[in-house]
Design a protein around this motif. Structure first.
Motif, PDB file in Angstrom:
ATOM      1  N   ARG A 205     -10.949   0.240   5.874  1.00 43.17           N
ATOM      2  CA  ARG A 205     -10.724  -0.339   4.554  1.00 43.17           C
ATOM      3  C   ARG A 205     -12.059  -0.738   3.921  1.00 43.17           C
ATOM      4  O   ARG A 205     -12.859  -1.444   4.537  1.00 43.17           O
ATOM      5  CB  ARG A 205      -9.823  -1.571   4.647  1.00 43.17           C
ATOM      6  N   THR A 206     -12.275  -0.294   2.701  1.00 39.70           N
ATOM      7  CA  THR A 206     -13.484  -0.652   1.961  1.00 39.70           C
ATOM      8  C   THR A 206     -13.123  -1.616   0.832  1.00 39.70           C
ATOM      9  O   THR A 206     -11.957  -1.835   0.531  1.00 39.70           O
ATOM     10  CB  THR A 206     -14.161   0.593   1.383  1.00 39.70           C
ATOM     11  N   ASN A 207     -14.166  -2.196   0.234  1.00 38.02           N
ATOM     12  CA  ASN A 207     -13.964  -3.154  -0.861  1.00 38.02           C
ATOM     13  C   ASN A 207     -13.126  -4.351  -0.424  1.00 38.02           C
ATOM     14  O   ASN A 207     -12.314  -4.866  -1.193  1.00 38.02           O
ATOM     15  CB  ASN A 207     -13.289  -2.483  -2.067  1.00 38.02           C
ATOM     16  N   VAL A 208     -13.293  -4.770   0.802  1.00 36.16           N
ATOM     17  CA  VAL A 208     -12.546  -5.938   1.285  1.00 36.16           C
ATOM     18  C   VAL A 208     -13.520  -6.995   1.787  1.00 36.16           C
ATOM     19  O   VAL A 208     -14.586  -6.668   2.312  1.00 36.16           O
ATOM     20  CB  VAL A 208     -11.562  -5.565   2.418  1.00 36.16           C
ATOM     21  N   SER A 209     -13.154  -8.258   1.617  1.00 37.70           N
ATOM     22  CA  SER A 209     -13.997  -9.336   2.112  1.00 37.70           C
ATOM     23  C   SER A 209     -13.183 -10.249   3.016  1.00 37.70           C
ATOM     24  O   SER A 209     -11.981 -10.444   2.808  1.00 37.70           O
ATOM     25  CB  SER A 209     -14.608 -10.138   0.961  1.00 37.70           C
ATOM     26  N   VAL A 210     -13.851 -10.781   4.010  1.00 32.28           N
ATOM     27  CA  VAL A 210     -13.222 -11.656   4.994  1.00 32.28           C
ATOM     28  C   VAL A 210     -13.370 -13.105   4.535  1.00 32.28           C
ATOM     29  O   VAL A 210     -14.470 -13.549   4.198  1.00 32.28           O
ATOM     30  CB  VAL A 210     -13.876 -11.474   6.382  1.00 32.28           C
ATOM     31  N   SER A 211     -12.262 -13.843   4.536  1.00 35.69           N
ATOM     32  CA  SER A 211     -12.321 -15.252   4.133  1.00 35.69           C
ATOM     33  C   SER A 211     -12.274 -16.192   5.322  1.00 35.69           C
ATOM     34  O   SER A 211     -12.768 -17.319   5.250  1.00 35.69           O
ATOM     35  CB  SER A 211     -11.175 -15.581   3.175  1.00 35.69           C
ATOM     36  N   GLU A 212     -11.697 -15.731   6.434  1.00 33.61           N
ATOM     37  CA  GLU A 212     -11.546 -16.627   7.575  1.00 33.61           C
ATOM     38  C   GLU A 212     -11.202 -15.831   8.835  1.00 33.61           C
ATOM     39  O   GLU A 212     -10.536 -14.795   8.759  1.00 33.61           O
ATOM     40  CB  GLU A 212     -10.414 -17.637   7.291  1.00 33.61           C
ATOM     41  N   ILE A 213     -11.692 -16.318   9.976  1.00 37.55           N
ATOM     42  CA  ILE A 213     -11.229 -15.809  11.261  1.00 37.55           C
ATOM     43  C   ILE A 213     -10.202 -16.819  11.772  1.00 37.55           C
ATOM     44  O   ILE A 213     -10.508 -18.010  11.910  1.00 37.55           O
ATOM     45  CB  ILE A 213     -12.368 -15.681  12.288  1.00 37.55           C
ATOM     46  N   VAL A 214      -8.996 -16.353  12.001  1.00 36.88           N
ATOM     47  CA  VAL A 214      -7.939 -17.276  12.413  1.00 36.88           C
ATOM     48  C   VAL A 214      -7.757 -17.227  13.925  1.00 36.88           C
ATOM     49  O   VAL A 214      -8.076 -16.226  14.580  1.00 36.88           O
ATOM     50  CB  VAL A 214      -6.603 -16.965  11.701  1.00 36.88           C
ATOM     51  N   GLY A 215      -7.265 -18.330  14.467  1.00 39.33           N
ATOM     52  CA  GLY A 215      -7.056 -18.400  15.908  1.00 39.33           C
ATOM     53  C   GLY A 215      -6.284 -19.645  16.280  1.00 39.33           C
ATOM     54  O   GLY A 215      -5.755 -20.349  15.413  1.00 39.33           O
ATOM     55  N   ASP A 216      -6.272 -19.923  17.581  1.00 40.94           N
ATOM     56  CA  ASP A 216      -5.515 -21.075  18.076  1.00 40.94           C
ATOM     57  C   ASP A 216      -6.397 -22.308  18.250  1.00 40.94           C
ATOM     58  O   ASP A 216      -6.028 -23.268  18.929  1.00 40.94           O
ATOM     59  CB  ASP A 216      -4.834 -20.741  19.403  1.00 40.94           C
ATOM     60  N   GLY A 217      -7.578 -22.267  17.637  1.00 37.73           N
ATOM     61  CA  GLY A 217      -8.530 -23.362  17.798  1.00 37.73           C
ATOM     62  C   GLY A 217      -9.587 -23.049  18.826  1.00 37.73           C
ATOM     63  O   GLY A 217     -10.653 -23.664  18.842  1.00 37.73           O
ATOM     64  N   ALA A 218      -9.299 -22.075  19.681  1.00 38.49           N
ATOM     65  CA  ALA A 218     -10.263 -21.681  20.714  1.00 38.49           C
ATOM     66  C   ALA A 218     -10.584 -20.192  20.636  1.00 38.49           C
ATOM     67  O   ALA A 218     -11.748 -19.795  20.633  1.00 38.49           O
ATOM     68  CB  ALA A 218      -9.732 -22.022  22.098  1.00 38.49           C
ATOM     69  N   LYS A 219      -9.526 -19.381  20.534  1.00 40.08           N
ATOM     70  CA  LYS A 219      -9.720 -17.928  20.559  1.00 40.08           C
ATOM     71  C   LYS A 219      -9.161 -17.271  19.313  1.00 40.08           C
ATOM     72  O   LYS A 219      -8.186 -17.729  18.730  1.00 40.08           O
ATOM     73  CB  LYS A 219      -9.055 -17.344  21.810  1.00 40.08           C
ATOM     74  N   VAL A 220      -9.801 -16.168  18.942  1.00 38.04           N
ATOM     75  CA  VAL A 220      -9.397 -15.437  17.740  1.00 38.04           C
ATOM     76  C   VAL A 220      -8.009 -14.818  17.918  1.00 38.04           C
ATOM     77  O   VAL A 220      -7.642 -14.371  19.010  1.00 38.04           O
ATOM     78  CB  VAL A 220     -10.436 -14.346  17.417  1.00 38.04           C
TER      79      VAL A 220
END
Length: 409
Positions: A205-220
């Motif tokens: 996918r092009t033209n996309v930006s990442v706003s956040e890496i989500v996880g359980d507080g420890a791991k993605v």
């Protein structure tokens, strides 16, 4: 305080080549190589290719065996780095608090992977590809991973994606720009590799930006995009460039910014201190004299020779032809020259046949080639680039005429 005739900072390609070149140039004095990693110098390109895929064991990517360095009396201090430099006293402070002296210094510290700055960037499961330890950490996690998000559509990201698909992982590759390889290649090559990766199952996918890496507080557990979409992932690989490791040099007064500035003989503005490789900003004739950093093995090796010769009293200007390669799937890309600033492209061969070259021109002159499974074009096209040869585009496009016949006599 220990003192060495030459201290080399960095045990990568540049540092190893510098030590070899110093001995070849006749230096008989003491040489110390200071490196952050525990290993002796090893090849970096296989990290995202053959080593990651398991095609090559680590022992096969060592630049030289331990006995080689011992025979040439090259001393190594591993798991340590230079934290400060006193150029006037010709001393360097190490991360263990000790101080060493040097007659000359070659700074070959390379760069650190650029990290994500979004929320969640510190979660476990986020990786870069720069060292053996980086790749070993990924390999250890892979048996427990089904979905991987690769952030960055440069060569590191693409090579990693290619290997991960071989492992049977579901791969999503994200690129913020409108196309992959946008900073280093023309649209034809970008479109070709986008199609290849998609054909191999990569969700690119092009033209996309990442706003956040989500996880359980420890791991993605996933990657959240700016539009709110969350892509599930148990592993994230980040390939968004490097930051040159030059802070101690700049703090000591060396000129620079994006890297440290060097002259034609790889000398920094600090006396007796040279810089080479990824971190050395130099005026490059293949970029019309612009100050650039070249992140390639070729550049590190060739600048190492220039710096070593200068230390040994032979001042030669750096003017090596840039070249680069990338392996993805069964595709061998070989690049010669720098395509930055091109105003015309010529496609030679058939992209559908997966064997072709993209030839870049500027004001009618050949400045670079990207050759995919086209070794003859790469070998013969080098002289066109070095000579800035003017060739009619229609002639360049005729794959039936060897490029060597187009060189001015």
């Amino acid at each position: 305080m220990d003192k060495f005739d030459v201290v080399i900072v960095g045990a990568g390609h540049g540092g190893a080549s510098a030590a070899i070149a110093l001995r070849q140039a006749g230096l008989t004095g003491s040489i110390l190589v200071v490196g952050r990693e525990p290993e002796l110098p090893y090849e970096r390109p296989p990290l995202s290719k053959e080593y990651f895929s398991g095609e090559k064991e680590f022992e096969r990517i060592g630049i030289r065996p331990a006995a080689f360095w011992e025979e040439r009396q090259v001393e190594f201090r591993t798991c340590i780095e230079v934290t400060a430099i006193n150029a006037a006293d010709q001393t360097a402070t190490l991360s263990d608090g000790t101080t060493i002296g040097f007659g000359d210094m070659i700074w070959a510290a390379g760069g650190d992977p650029r990290k994500l700055s979004c929320p969640g960037a510190e979660l476990a499961g986020i990786h870069s590809v720069r060292t053996r330890a980086d790749v070993d950490a990924m390999l250890a996690e892979l048996p427990y991973v089904d979905q991987v998000v690769v952030i960055g559509g440069g060569y590191i990201g693409l090579e990693a994606a290619a290997v991960l698909t071989k492992f049977g992982k579901k791969v999503v590759l994200l690129e913020a720009l409108p196309r992959i390889l946008a900073r280093v290649a023309g649209e034809t090559l970008s479109e070709f590799y986008e199609a290849e990766h998609r054909a191999h199952g990569v969700d690119l996918r092009t033209n996309v930006s990442v706003s956040e890496i989500v996880g359980d507080g420890a791991k993605v557990s996933g990657v959240k995009l700016a539009d709110g979409t969350v892509i599930p992932a148990q592993m994230v690989i980040v390939g968004i460039g490097i930051i040159a490791c030059v802070e101690p040099l700049l703090a000591a007064g060396a000129e620079g910014g994006n890297g440290v500035n060097v002259d034609a003989h790889c000398r920094t503005t600090l006396p007796h201190i040279y810089a080479i490789g990824d971190c050395a900003a130099h005026s490059n004739g293949f970029a019309d004299g612009a100050m650039i950093r070249l992140e390639s093995v070729q550049n590190a090796n060739d600048q190492a020779t220039i710096a070593a010769k200068a230390i040994c009293g032979e001042l030669l200007p750096y003017g090596a032809t840039p070249w680069f390669w990338s392996n993805q799937y069964d595709l061998r890309l070989q690049t010669v020259g720098l395509s930055t600033g091109h105003d015309q492209t010529v496609v030679r061969g058939d992209t559908a046949a997966r064997s072709f070259s993209v030839i870049y021109l500027k004001q009618g002159r050949v400045i670079a080639l990207d050759c995919v499974n086209a070794v003859k074009d790469y070998v013969q096209g080098r002289k066109l680039v070095e000579g800035r040869v003017v060739v009619e585009p229609a002639k360049l496009a005729d794959a039936g005429v060897p490029l060597k016949e187009m060189i001015e006599g």
